[in-house]
Design an enzyme around this catalytic site. Structure first.
Site, PDB file in Angstrom:
ATOM      1  N   ASP A 282      11.456  -6.033  11.624  1.00 19.28           N
ATOM      2  CA  ASP A 282      10.105  -6.429  11.269  1.00 19.28           C
ATOM      3  C   ASP A 282      10.141  -7.316  10.028  1.00 19.28           C
ATOM      4  O   ASP A 282      10.973  -7.123   9.133  1.00 19.28           O
ATOM      5  CB  ASP A 282       9.266  -5.171  11.013  1.00 19.28           C
ATOM      6  CG  ASP A 282       7.780  -5.461  10.957  1.00 19.28           C
ATOM      7  OD1 ASP A 282       7.249  -6.008  11.926  1.00 19.28           O
ATOM      8  OD2 ASP A 282       7.163  -5.128   9.927  1.00 19.28           O
ATOM      9  N   GLU A 329      11.528 -10.604  14.159  1.00 16.61           N
ATOM     10  CA  GLU A 329      10.065 -10.741  14.196  1.00 16.61           C
ATOM     11  C   GLU A 329       9.725 -11.956  13.347  1.00 16.61           C
ATOM     12  O   GLU A 329       9.755 -11.903  12.105  1.00 16.61           O
ATOM     13  CB  GLU A 329       9.404  -9.467  13.652  1.00 16.61           C
ATOM     14  CG  GLU A 329       7.884  -9.467  13.758  1.00 16.61           C
ATOM     15  CD  GLU A 329       7.209 -10.077  12.545  1.00 16.61           C
ATOM     16  OE1 GLU A 329       6.639 -11.187  12.688  1.00 16.61           O
ATOM     17  OE2 GLU A 329       7.252  -9.472  11.475  1.00 16.61           O
ATOM     18  N   ASP A 376       0.374  -4.062  16.270  1.00 19.19           N
ATOM     19  CA  ASP A 376      -0.609  -4.473  15.270  1.00 19.19           C
ATOM     20  C   ASP A 376      -1.785  -5.239  15.863  1.00 19.19           C
ATOM     21  O   ASP A 376      -2.747  -5.531  15.150  1.00 19.19           O
ATOM     22  CB  ASP A 376       0.060  -5.368  14.216  1.00 19.19           C
ATOM     23  CG  ASP A 376       0.886  -4.577  13.217  1.00 19.19           C
ATOM     24  OD1 ASP A 376       0.593  -3.384  13.017  1.00 19.19           O
ATOM     25  OD2 ASP A 376       1.823  -5.156  12.646  1.00 19.19           O
TER      26      ASP A 376
END
Length: 472
Positions: A282, A329, A376
């Protein structure tokens, strides 16, 4: 094309109110395999004390005991029969479930006797003792804020001034639950791999200040003389927030990490590559440039960009770890150097359908993991319900009108040029935004609580995945 389902472990159906590593997890693997999936993607499963966020872990190595399957402890002879608890709940009540499970895990620990397998686990995983000690000290001091502890506990990693003899039972408990967690996890992972399913794990870029790693290794983070961060992480204003996001994690001391041959990152990614088949990192952009916010600030707007030694780090990782499979990401506004870093190491990036309405749906390539949405995002159904007609018409021009729009988007993703496609379970089940998994930047009792209440519903979503994948 390889494809799979994003299905957080916390969202799995089970008899005890939260997904676990028991029989329903095996049934999910079976359903994925029967429907032609290649991947199961999960979110971090580390223990958390920060509003249940899996991205604010107490440890980057430990597994959260809340995911342990109690029924297997019955089969091991460590427990008598365990009653159901919140089995059909549509959301996860973390505090209640944690208290319920702790009671039975403590009973199991008292009935447990060390064996060769347990001793070997502790020997091969020295981090377990550090984690057990940290949790024990946190309980004694009623806080995971180690910088606020009395000096003996706070400075224990350097001076070892605390007499541990009276805490051995509690330390042993935390070691025991890690042994059980990883015994169950590696058994499930082996089953998944044998059925053609690779596990994609998720690694937060930053670690929490109230974590065993920061307590043990102050020098790898930007801290003041009292142990508190001088600089914290976040992001400037973006798609998710007009004022940016103030995360509060301590910033890395990259100069120290570089001088130490990036041991923290080598150990961390090395462990991730043992517990997962593929690791999604991430906030990958922070290996190149990161948003540094003065800790005294109250808003992310006050931050500034700084730069990390990404090439040196990845050269070191590959030299020490060999062949590791990572996903970057790389979403949001990025300077070109971030993509250059990713491409230099031949890492696959990410594309998200919901972000492509403005930039164009032709941006998907054969070197991307393509998502309808991430944990998200809004759900696909919730997203299109909030779009204006012009935007919906634009989407229909791309995905067609033979299916309801939310399903047409999933079908489009599964027949795109992407090398890999991941569809979240909530999109397969067509839920609205009232069941959205997470709203970034908000701390509340709703984020991270989405749950599939029963196995029949989970299979319904996975069967749709299989049908859409096969249909031409």
């Amino acid at each position: 094309m390889n494809c799979g389902v994003l299905f957080p472990l916390s969202s799995f159906p089970s008899n005890h109110g939260i997904g676990d590593l028991g029989k329903n997890a095996y049934a999910v693997i079976d359903a994925l395999a029967n429907n032609g999936a290649n991947y199961l993607q999960i979110l971090p499963f580390h223990p958390s004390t920060q509003a249940n966020s899996p991205y604010r872990g107490v440890s980057t190595f430990a597994g959260d005991e809340i995911y342990i399957d109690l029924e297997q402890l019955v089969e091991m002879g460590l427990l008598d029969k365990v009653p159901e608890f919140n089995a059909d709940a549509k959301i996860v009540y973390y505090d209640k479930i944690r208290a319920f499970k702790h009671k039975y895990l403590l009973k199991a620990y008292k009935n447990f006797r060390s064996n060769d397998e347990y001793d070997l686990f502790l020997k091969k995983c020295p981090w377990v003792y550090d984690y057990a000690l940290y949790c024990t000290f946190a309980n004694i001091n009623d806080s995971y804020d180690w910088a606020s502890w009395p000096q003996g506990f706070k400075q224990y990693p350097k001076f070892h001034q605390v007499d541990l003899s009276k805490y051995q039972a509690e330390i042993g408990y935390y070691q025991f639950v890690q042994y059980i967690f990883y015994l169950q996890w590696f058994t499930l992972k082996k089953y998944a791999n044998e059925h053609g399913i690779k596990i994609i794990g998720d690694m937060p870029f930053y670690v929490d200040h109230g974590s065993v790693e920061v307590w043990l290794d102050n020098e790898s983070f930007m801290l003041d003389s009292n142990g508190y961060p001088t600089d914290v992480a976040g992001v400037p204003p973006d798609y998710f927030s007009a004022t940016g996001q103030y995360w509060g994690n301590p910033i890395y001391n990259w100069e120290h990490l570089q001088n130490n041959e990036f041991k923290f990152w080598v150990d961390r990614i090395g462990w991730a590559c043992k517990i997962f088949d593929i690791t999604r990192i991430d906030h990958f952009r922070a290996f190149d440039s990161y948003w540094d916010i003065p800790a005294a600030s109250t808003s992310a707007i006050d931050g500034c960009w700084k730069y990390a030694p990404g090439y040196e780090l990845f050269d070191c990782l590959y030299a020490k770890l060999g062949d590791i499979e990572l996903v970057a990401e790389d979403l949001g506004y990025l300077r070109p150097e971030v993509i250059e870093l990713k491409d230099h190491y031949h890492l696959k990036g990410m594309k998200v359908f919901q972000f492509m309405l403005d930039e164009g749906f032709d941006k998907v390539d054969n070197n991307s993991y393509f998502y309808s949405g991430t944990h998200d995002n809004e759900t696909i159904k919730g997203w299109i319900d909030n779009l204006d007609q012009q935007s919906c018409d634009k989407i229909v021009e791309t995905v067609g009108d033979k299916l309801p729009l939310n399903l047409a988007i999933l079908d489009y993703c599964l027949h795109s040029k992407a090398s890999d496609v991941i569809i979240p379970i909530w999109d397969l089940l067509g839920v609205d935004n009232d069941q959205r998994f997470n709203v970034p930047g908000e701390v509340n009792d709703i984020n991270w609580t989405y749950r599939v209440p029963n196995l029949m519903t989970a299979k319904k979503g996975i069967d749709l995945f299989g049908k859409l994948r096969k249909d031409d």
